[in-house]
Design an enzyme around this catalytic site. Structure first.
Site, mmCIF file in Angstrom:
data_model
loop_
_atom_site.group_PDB
_atom_site.id
_atom_site.type_symbol
_atom_site.label_atom_id
_atom_site.label_comp_id
_atom_site.label_asym_id
_atom_site.label_seq_id
_atom_site.Cartn_x
_atom_site.Cartn_y
_atom_site.Cartn_z
ATOM 1 C CG ASP A 16 -40.736 5.144 -20.384
ATOM 2 O OD1 ASP A 16 -40.827 4.836 -21.587
ATOM 3 O OD2 ASP A 16 -41.016 4.384 -19.446
ATOM 4 C CG ASP A 50 33.433 7.344 13.144
ATOM 5 O OD1 ASP A 50 33.392 6.786 14.255
ATOM 6 O OD2 ASP A 50 32.475 7.962 12.666
#
Length: 1755
Positions: free
Chosen positions: A461, A1427
């Site tokens: 700043d 089967d």
């Protein structure tokens, strides 16, 4: 895909002028689906490895003797497009280029095979094998390092290798599809690298390392042209070649660019999925890395939403960041920015306290988590961390990133940003770097943290005169109360807590200090440029650095948003501990924990609870004063508002102020109740109520449904009634939002009549309190009235209406008036009211005969709406009538001490109330009726106990000769009608009608006494009375023995030893000996009382003499007698000791029926008794623990009471309506998903077995060509109806092997994708048992086979596509099916048609008509179950021949050949069979049950004893409502499904003795009460205790010339809900039990005979079908027999008299049975009840009886 592609073309040979070499074709079993996301990054490496590992057979690589012999080009390698191949030649490394190697004007003119022109091509020597690729080759598409200019290979290393040894080059495979072009390019680039042309391959920037020569360009073009035919090139390649056909370099450049993009995407996905962060690297770098990856994926079309991204980030957090997983995972709308906000805050705190030394030590008893609050003026940050881990990662962080956080001797290179330590990274947004640029702090891309703040940085700043910071961790030499006034730009004061020094340690290893102020009341941490300038530091915004005046760079500057920032990592932390910093604060509010933080920390508790807890020290570490409570009152937590949302509160009396303006009958409340289940059709299921707001007057109307027209009719009626009766108009009607009120029909009606509908808000029933409370009150009254009166439930609305009448007449405590008074009506005249259910006698004004009684017993319900009469229910007629011709039934007895409602009366009070009403019965009629009352309607037991001092003869006015009581004692009682103060029957016929019509004229004169030797209850001992009593003499017979009956009851001369019949003790007077009454079955009672029409088994009149017994027809010929003996001889019937016949004396014949009083449904049925149980003494064996039958108080007079319905047990109802919010029941799943079996399976050994099974299944699918492997289809291009999901399922088989199966989701298959008419057939269990029985009798060999992957042998006709399983990561791809995959609807039918066709055409078999899956020829019988195949043959070679034929087409495995002469053990479809040819066969399931039952979590052997029977008579299932929550209900239903499912499986296979119990409990699966579960546990316990039991068969006698097929039938009359009967059948072949059935009769039977007929009719069809099967499988003659213990059934079946068929249905059934018996040569014989083994199918039996009937055939 690539390895598969290589294997398809691995047969391409290298042809040359000196050798012809062929390579061995390489097969692969790689799953084409197995390309998951986790393998993408290894794809290129795996592809290269697949190329490098291709081998050839040494024998096929021999070089011919003549090195100059030229072999022709293989056919698999197509010639160039511009013509055939010219003469070939070869070239070696040490030779000059041949003349053909020169450059030509057009590349297509080159006369050489392209791959021979490679500089690396060498011919093989005479003794060498075919060349192979080196084992380790670098990935050609790897990203180049900055030092190496070549992307794929180092040409210098290749040249050095070329000079040292010969390297042979294999050509690339042929391109066969445009989709394979990306993979083909990889192999082509590898080919160029191996040909020493890696330098010409374009790099990532599109330019090669060196310039390509003309010869190399020619070679490049020709090889590309040969191995990539134009018809297989992608469109974008063709577009490039259409512009310049020689621009191969551009094609390679774009291909590399595409591959790099794909590789980058894969790497990004993998990186994102494996993120790890513990704070060792800067948080902003971690954030940049993650956001760049997400941005790249989003830009490339791979969208990563916030939820997924946050989950991936949190999963990789560790250390002090790990707690974010738990604090953030509940937030639904969490974003990546919010998550990084907390990560930055923790990192900042971690860095600030890295070197700080706390001056306090935490007490070990303190809370684990330390909470700190960081206040910000823009947005507070709440951080929770563990202080014990503050310095754990200190050394690790320093070593990994050269970041020093210590004050001691910092290194010169710390925190420097150099190219050597920073890897290049690619960014895709506006802040990203260019390709290859290094990441620096000036280019960090951050997401928004708090508004525009960059976390972990100081804002530079230039306008601030002082430096301000919010955290005290970086303040050195801090002092409080600085006395400094600071204002912001708006001239507002900023309170300052402390002042100190801020010390920097920059990257030039220099330290600098400036003054700093501490305040938490600022939005950013501000660094003043003015104070930096004071210490010779300036900010250069052109270079984005902090520097000194001499140009020394100190730290980089980051531009973020509109501001410039510098990192806090250059700050040195202070040595001040956190408590010291808190002492620096001067503001009291800033030192307190904010309430929102505490509220969230303490599980969102309310402020009052939190304050109270802190005040009482239930929460430690901080006190009540440490929390800022200023915002607690007004604080609104959004999470609490969402999570704790409730309905609005209703204020008492708030409704009144809105309705004060309405007059009476202008504002109505209405609501509907219902439905009430399990009622006859004539009874209403709903009622609608109306309440006037002002007067509180109520109306109720019955409803049978909730249709619009039904509701509209009621509204029309109530509005017209109010308008005409009260001259008022309804203005508003308040109702709920049910569809019956919101429909358009009612809305238009209300609108037409000017009525405003007022609806409640959604889910706000409390706003409708007036109507809801009325319904509750009326229902409470209804239940109470029905309980008190004992009336059946179908009269429930009568109780509602009675309650409404009374409630309208009662005063309200608030208004002090009744609703009738408010409405202006007179009060209720109570003299016109009778108690609900009051017994009365109604006059029959139209009897059948003048000598018949004129009174019918009934029950008063409520006053009539339409007359001055009363609505009375007549149970005997099953009607209600509106009449005034009734008289109240009175009695003096009462037992208030026991509160017995059946004895409690108020006769004197009723007389006073009804004094004004005269009875229609004259006084002399009363006396006369009493004289005729020869059979009491009282409970004998209760009468004697009520008046012990004055015994009363309840049978007759006459006195028994042996009675010591004088006749005068009965005079007073005989002057009035005997009281019939009892409860009415609970249940009636479902077809009962409610009408006001009296009985019709056509009625039977008296109830008919049916066959005493009834078998419905298990049979009775044969009585010395006529079995078929004539109807015309029944009354006379009863009347003539009245006195005898009376004398018997009061006689002491009868001895218990005179009969074996079960006796019921009756208390006598004054200590005299107990009298006994013979037990008569409920069936006999029902026949005596209910039936008005002639009995179905009634025969012509016979002599009533007890010595004349009507015989049942029996075979008269010698042959029939021999047949009967032959049929019964071999049956496993129990051996019973001979018993002497017992005759009852005459008084027994006329005893009134005594019913068992039962209030609950019985597991064994209603009123079941057993003929085998005899009670000759007071002591009873434990095995004969039957429930003792008590004399019922509900016994009614069968003469004067006119066939009143006898009491029956309650219905067994599945009260699912009582369960709240039950939505669905999930089916039981016995298999595992992929993630359960493999991904998350913690059992390593099991996981490995499942992985092995998985690969085995994949290989089998590929072997069977289950799908089209040539092409993958885009999901968007296929009709969704034809797309089916797929999945892998895993399970463990009975033999312990682990099985994986790839299945289709047929449960969601669209109906258009299969033919619903096709059926999947399997062998019926009866067919298998029949075949096994015949095999034993005929010494057959039994062979067991299994066909692997049976369904995959059947082609699929429809066009279907499957979606690969999710774990493979191919969500957008589809595969077209070619075979019938497991799970498809049509797979079973396709396989059945396939194997059926093969067995018929190739094996010479034929299918037995009517029995699917049973095939036979002259030698072999085959039973097919999917089967599995079971072969039966007398010659084992015949079985072997069939096996050989099957193996030609199918993968057939022999499970058990069955060739041994010793005992052979089989596991056939779950049955464990022990078979020794010619001797015996044992069927059981011991091993299976031993394994499965303990897994059911059933408490086994809780008392350490074994059960002897699965259940006992006398157990009843209560029908109390099942109040249970949804989750517990589903859990119990699932448990019942498992338990009953296993029991059903076992019972259906061989434990036929359990079928009755299984069938009964199966009806209660959806009613899992505690009692039902206990009974189920008992059944499972019995199965466990008897798991070693076996069904035993022995070989039939060889002398038997015929096969004998027998069905034994039995029925238990009316022992199931709704008076249904239980029927059972057992089937035997040659004396061996092969099947059994226990089920509830589909229709309601009205007698025992009808139930027996129904049972026989169910047995005959199956008996005929089995007969046909036996004749087909074995050519011996067959004898069919049917045994039943009902002589009347046999009589009806054999009779020619059609008058016996008294009703349409059973008459038709009986006639059909008669035709079937005569037309099918069926022998029907009688079997004693004691020997009827089918009895176990219809009722629960005592232990002794159960053992007696079953020990011959199962033990």
């Amino acid at each position: 895909m690539e390895s598969q592609q290589l294997s398809q073309h691995s047969h391409i040979s290298h042809g040359s002028a000196c050798a012809s070499v062929t390579s061995k074709e390489v097969h692969t079993n790689q799953d084409p689906l197995d390309v998951s996301a986790s393998k993408i990054q290894e794809y290129d490496k795996a592809s290269t490895k697949a190329n490098s590992q291709q081998t050839t057979t040494p024998a096929s690589s021999a070089v011919p003797e003549n090195p100059h012999h030229a072999s022709p080009q293989p056919a698999s390698v197509p010639p160039p497009q511009n013509g055939p191949y010219p003469q070939q030649c070869m070239m070696t490394q040490n030779q000059a280029n041949p003349s053909g190697w020169s450059f030509y004007g057009h590349p297509s003119m080159i006369p050489y095979t392209p791959y021979q022109m490679s500089p690396m091509y060498f011919p093989p020597g005479p003794q060498s094998q075919f060349p192979q690729y080196p084992s380790s080759v670098g990935t050609p598409l790897s990203t180049p390092s900055p030092e190496s200019g070549n992307t794929f290979t180092d040409s210098s290393s290749a040249d050095s290798d070329m000079t040292s040894t010969k390297k042979y080059v294999r050509p690339p495979p042929m391109l066969t599809s445009p989709n394979d072009f990306p993979n083909w390019v990889k192999t082509y680039i590898k080919f160029l690298q191996n040909s020493n042309l890696g330098g010409i391959i374009p790099t990532v920037n599109g330019k090669p390392v060196r310039q390509i020569t003309d010869d190399e360009l020619t070679f490049l073009y020709n090889t590309f042209q040969i191995f990539a035919p134009s018809q297989f090139l992608p469109t974008w390649v063709k577009d490039i070649l259409s512009v310049d056909y020689t621009d191969i370099m551009k094609i390679l450049s774009k291909s590399i660019e595409k591959m790099q993009s794909d590789t980058q995407e894969a790497n990004d996905i993998v990186t994102l999925a494996n993120l790890q962060y513990n704070g060792s690297t800067p948080a902003d770098a971690f954030e940049t890395k993650v956001t760049n990856i997400i941005d790249r994926l989003n830009n490339n079309g791979i969208h990563i939403n916030n939820k997924v991204a946050c989950q991936l980030i949190m999963r990789g957090l560790s250390g002090e960041y790990k707690f974010l997983r738990y604090t953030r995972h509940r937030h639904l709308n969490m974003t990546v920015a919010e998550l990084f906000l907390d990560i930055h805050a923790i990192y900042e705190e971690q860095q600030g306290s890295r070197n700080s030394k706390p001056n306090y030590r935490r007490n070990p008893s303190d809370e684990k988590n330390d909470s700190r609050s960081y206040t910000n003026t823009t947005k507070p940050k709440v951080i929770a961390r563990n202080p014990q881990k503050t310095n754990n990662s200190k050394s690790k962080t320093a070593r990994a990133h050269n970041v020093s956080t210590s004050n001691n001797s910092p290194s010169t290179d710390n925190d420097s940003i150099s190219k050597s330590t920073t890897e290049p990274i690619q960014l895709n947004n506006k802040h990203d770097l260019h390709l290859g640029q290094e990441l620096t702090e000036s280019t960090v891309n951050h997401t928004n943290h708090s508004d525009d703040e960059l976390p972990g940085h100081l804002l530079l700043d230039s306008g601030a005169s002082r430096t301000l910071i919010r955290s005290a961790h970086h303040i050195h030499s801090a002092s409080s109360n600085p006395g400094i006034n600071v204002v912001d730009a708006q001239k507002r004061n900023i309170p300052i807590n402390a002042i100190g020094d801020l010390q920097f340690h920059f990257q030039d290893n220099t330290k600098t200090s400036i003054k700093v102020l501490h305040t938490p009341n600022i939005a950013y941490d501000l660094l003043s440029l003015n104070e930096l300038a004071a210490v010779d530091i300036t900010a250069c915004f052109t270079k984005n650095v902090l520097e000194r005046s001499d140009g020394t760079v100190l730290a980089p500057i980051v531009k973020y948003g509109d501001f410039y920032w510098v990192s806090k990592k250059y700050l040195l932390p202070s040595n001040i501990s956190v408590p010291t910093i808190n002492n620096v604060h001067t503001s009291e509010s800033t030192r307190k924990y904010p309430y929102p933080f505490i509220h969230r920390m303490l599980a969102h508790a309310n402020a009052q609870t939190i304050r109270y807890s802190l005040k009482n020290n239930t929460i430690t570490y901080f006190n009540e004063s440490d929390v800022d409570w200023s915002s607690a009152i007004d604080y609104q937590c959004p999470d609490c508002l969402i999570g704790k949302s409730t309905k609005h509160r209703h204020i008492k009396g708030s409704r009144l102020k809105y309705q004060n303006s309405y007059e009476p009958f202008q504002y109505l409340h209405t609501d509907i109740f219902g439905p009430v289940h399990n009622l006859p059709n004539s009874a209403p299921s709903y009622f609608i109520s109306f309440t006037d707001e002002t007067t509180k007057f109520r109306w109720v109307y019955p409803l049978h449904d909730r249709r619009e027209d039904s509701i509209l009719d009621v509204f029309t009626t109530i509005l017209a009634f109010i308008k005409n009766q009260f001259q008022a108009s309804v203005l508003v009607i308040q109702m709920d939002r049910g569809s019956e009120y919101t429909n358009r029909t009612l809305h238009k009606f209300l609108e037409k009549n000017g009525i405003t509908p007022c609806y409640t808000t959604t889910a706000d029933s409390r706003a409708h309190g007036v109507a809801e409370r009325l319904n509750r009150t009326l229902l409470d009254d209804c239940r109470t009235q029905l309980q008190c009166s004992g009336l059946p439930n179908h009269l429930w609305f009568s109780a509602i209406e009675f309650s409404t009448i009374v409630r309208n007449s009662l005063a309200s405590p608030k208004s002090k008036k009744s609703a009738r008074q408010h409405a202006g009506l007179a009060g209720l005249d109570i003299s016109t009211l009778l108690p609900f259910g009051q017994p009365v006698i109604v006059n029959d004004h139209n009897p059948n005969s003048k000598i018949h009684p004129r009174g019918i017993p009934g029950y008063a319900l409520h006053p009539s709406r339409n007359s001055y009469g009363y609505i009375i229910y007549l149970p005997s007629l099953k009607k209600t009538v509106d009449t005034t011709n009734y008289v109240i039934l009175q009695g003096k007895e009462s037992r208030l001490d026991q509160f017995n409602y059946d004895a409690l009366t108020f006769d004197e009070d009723l007389n006073r109330l009804t004094a004004s009403y005269h009875s229609f019965i004259a006084s002399n009629e009363i006396q006369e009726s009493n004289d005729l009352n020869i059979e009491s309607d009282h409970d004998f037991q209760s009468d004697i106990e009520l008046h012990p001092e004055q015994p009363r003869n309840v049978l007759s006015k006459a006195v028994s000769p042996t009675d010591s009581t004088p006749p005068s004692t009965h005079t007073e009682d005989s002057k009035r009608v005997s009281k019939t103060n009892i409860r009415a029957p609970r249940e009636v016929d479902p077809n009962i009608s409610e009408s006001n019509i009296l009985p019709s004229k056509k009625r039977s004169s008296t109830p008919q006494i049916s066959n005493i030797e009834s078998t419905g209850s298990g049979g009775m001992h044969k009585l010395n009375v006529p079995l078929l009593a004539p109807m015309s003499q029944s009354n006379t017979h009863e009347s003539s023995h009245a006195s005898k009956s009376k004398d018997f009851r009061h006689s002491d001369s009868y001895s218990e030893n005179e009969t074996n019949h079960t006796n019921v003790p009756i208390s006598s007077t004054g200590g005299t000996n107990n009298k006994t009454v013979p037990q008569i079955s409920d069936q006999e009672t029902e026949k005596r009382i209910i039936h008005r029409s002639p009995s179905i088994d009634a025969s012509p009149p016979e002599n009533n003499s007890s010595h004349n017994i009507v015989p049942i027809k029996t075979p008269t010929t010698v042959s029939e007698q021999n047949t009967e003996e032959s049929i019964i001889a071999d049956l496993p019937l129990p051996d019973l000791p001979p018993e002497s016949p017992t005759e009852f004396p005459d008084p027994f014949k006329e005893l009134p029926p005594i019913n068992s009083h039962q209030t609950n449904s019985s597991l064994g049925g209603i009123g079941d008794s057993n003929a085998y149980t005899t009670i000759n003494s007071k002591k009873r064996s434990l095995e004969d623990n039957e429930t003792e039958i008590k004399v019922s108080r509900d016994t009614w007079n069968t003469k004067n009471m006119r066939s009143l319905e006898p009491p029956r047990s309650k219905k067994r109802i599945h009260l699912i309506a009582a369960v709240k919010a039950v939505k669905s029941i999930k089916p039981i799943r016995t298999t595992l998903r992929y993630d359960e079996a493999i991904t998350y399976n913690k059992d390593i050994k099991e996981k490995e077995k499942y992985i092995e099974a998985y690969h085995k299944e994949v290989n089998q699918l590929l072997k069977m060509n289950t799908w089209d492997t040539d092409k993958y289809y885009d999901r968007k291009e296929i009709d969704p109806k034809r797309v089916i999901n797929s999945m892998f399922i895993f399970n463990r088989k009975r033999d312990g092997t682990h099985k994986a199966r790839f299945v289709a989701r047929g449960d969601i298959q669209h109906p258009d994708t299969y033919d619903s008419g096709m059926q999947s057939n399997t062998v019926h269990h009866y067919a298998l048992m029949t075949s096994l029985s015949l095999a034993l009798d005929n010494n057959y060999y039994i062979t067991q086979l299994d066909i692997s992957s049976a369904y995959l042998y059947a082609d699929i006709k429809e066009e279907l596509y499957i979606r690969p399983p999710p774990h493979l990561g191919m969500n957008d791809k589809l595969i077209r099916l070619k075979k019938s995959l497991y799970g498809l609807k049509q797979s079973g039918a396709n396989w059945y048609e396939t194997i059926k066709s093969y067995l018929i055409k190739q094996c010479g078999m034929e299918e037995v008509r009517g029995w699917s899956c049973v095939f036979k020829n002259s030698q072999v019988t085959i039973c097919l179950f999917v089967d599995d195949m079971i072969l039966f043959s007398k010659d084992l070679n015949a079985n072997k021949k069939i096996i050989t034929t099957l193996k030609k087409q199918y993968d057939t495995k022999i499970i058990n050949l069955g060739e041994s002469d010793n005992e052979i053990q089989y596991d056939i479809l779950g049955l464990e069979i022990k078979y020794q040819r010619g001797k015996y066969m044992k069927l059981g399931m011991e091993n299976s049950l031993t394994e499965k039952i303990p897994k059911l979590n059933v408490p086994l052997n809780p008392k350490g004893r074994k059960l002897s029977a699965p259940g006992q008579p006398g157990l009843y299932i209560d029908q109390d409502e099942l109040e249970i929550d949804e989750d517990e209900y589903k859990e119990k239903v699932h448990e019942m499904q498992k338990l009953i499912g296993l029991a059903s499986y076992v019972g259906y296979k061989f434990r036929f003795d359990l079928l009755y119990y299984i069938n009964t409990l199966a009806q209660h699966i959806l009613f899992p009460s505690r009692q039902v579960l206990d009974m189920t546990y008992e059944l499972i316990q019995f199965m466990w205790d008897t798991r070693d039991k076996q069904l035993i068969w022995h070989k039939n006698k060889p002398t038997e010339p015929d096969n004998k097929l027998v069905a034994i039938s039995d029925a238990s009359y009316g022992n199931q809900p709704y008076y249904k009967s239980q029927i059972g059948n057992i089937f035997l072949l040659n004396g061996k039990v092969i099947g059994g059935k226990s089920t509830k009769a589909s229709l309601t039977c009205t007698s025992t005979t009808e139930a027996e007929i129904h049972a026989v009719s169910e047995a005959i069809p199956l008996l005929n079908n089995l007969s046909h099967l036996v004749q087909e499988l074995n050519k011996k003659p067959i004898i069919k027999g049917l045994l039943t213990d009902s002589r009347s059934t046999i009589s009806i079946i054999k009779s020619t008299n059609e008058e016996k068929f008294r009703n349409r249905f059973f008459g038709t059934k009986a006639m059909r049975l008669r035709d079937e018996v005569s037309g099918n040569n069926l022998y029907v014989y009688y079997i004693e009840t004691k020997k009827n083994i089918a009895d176990v199918m219809t009722k629960p039996l005592p232990i002794k009886t159960f053992k007696l009937l079953t020990n011959k055939w199962i033990h």
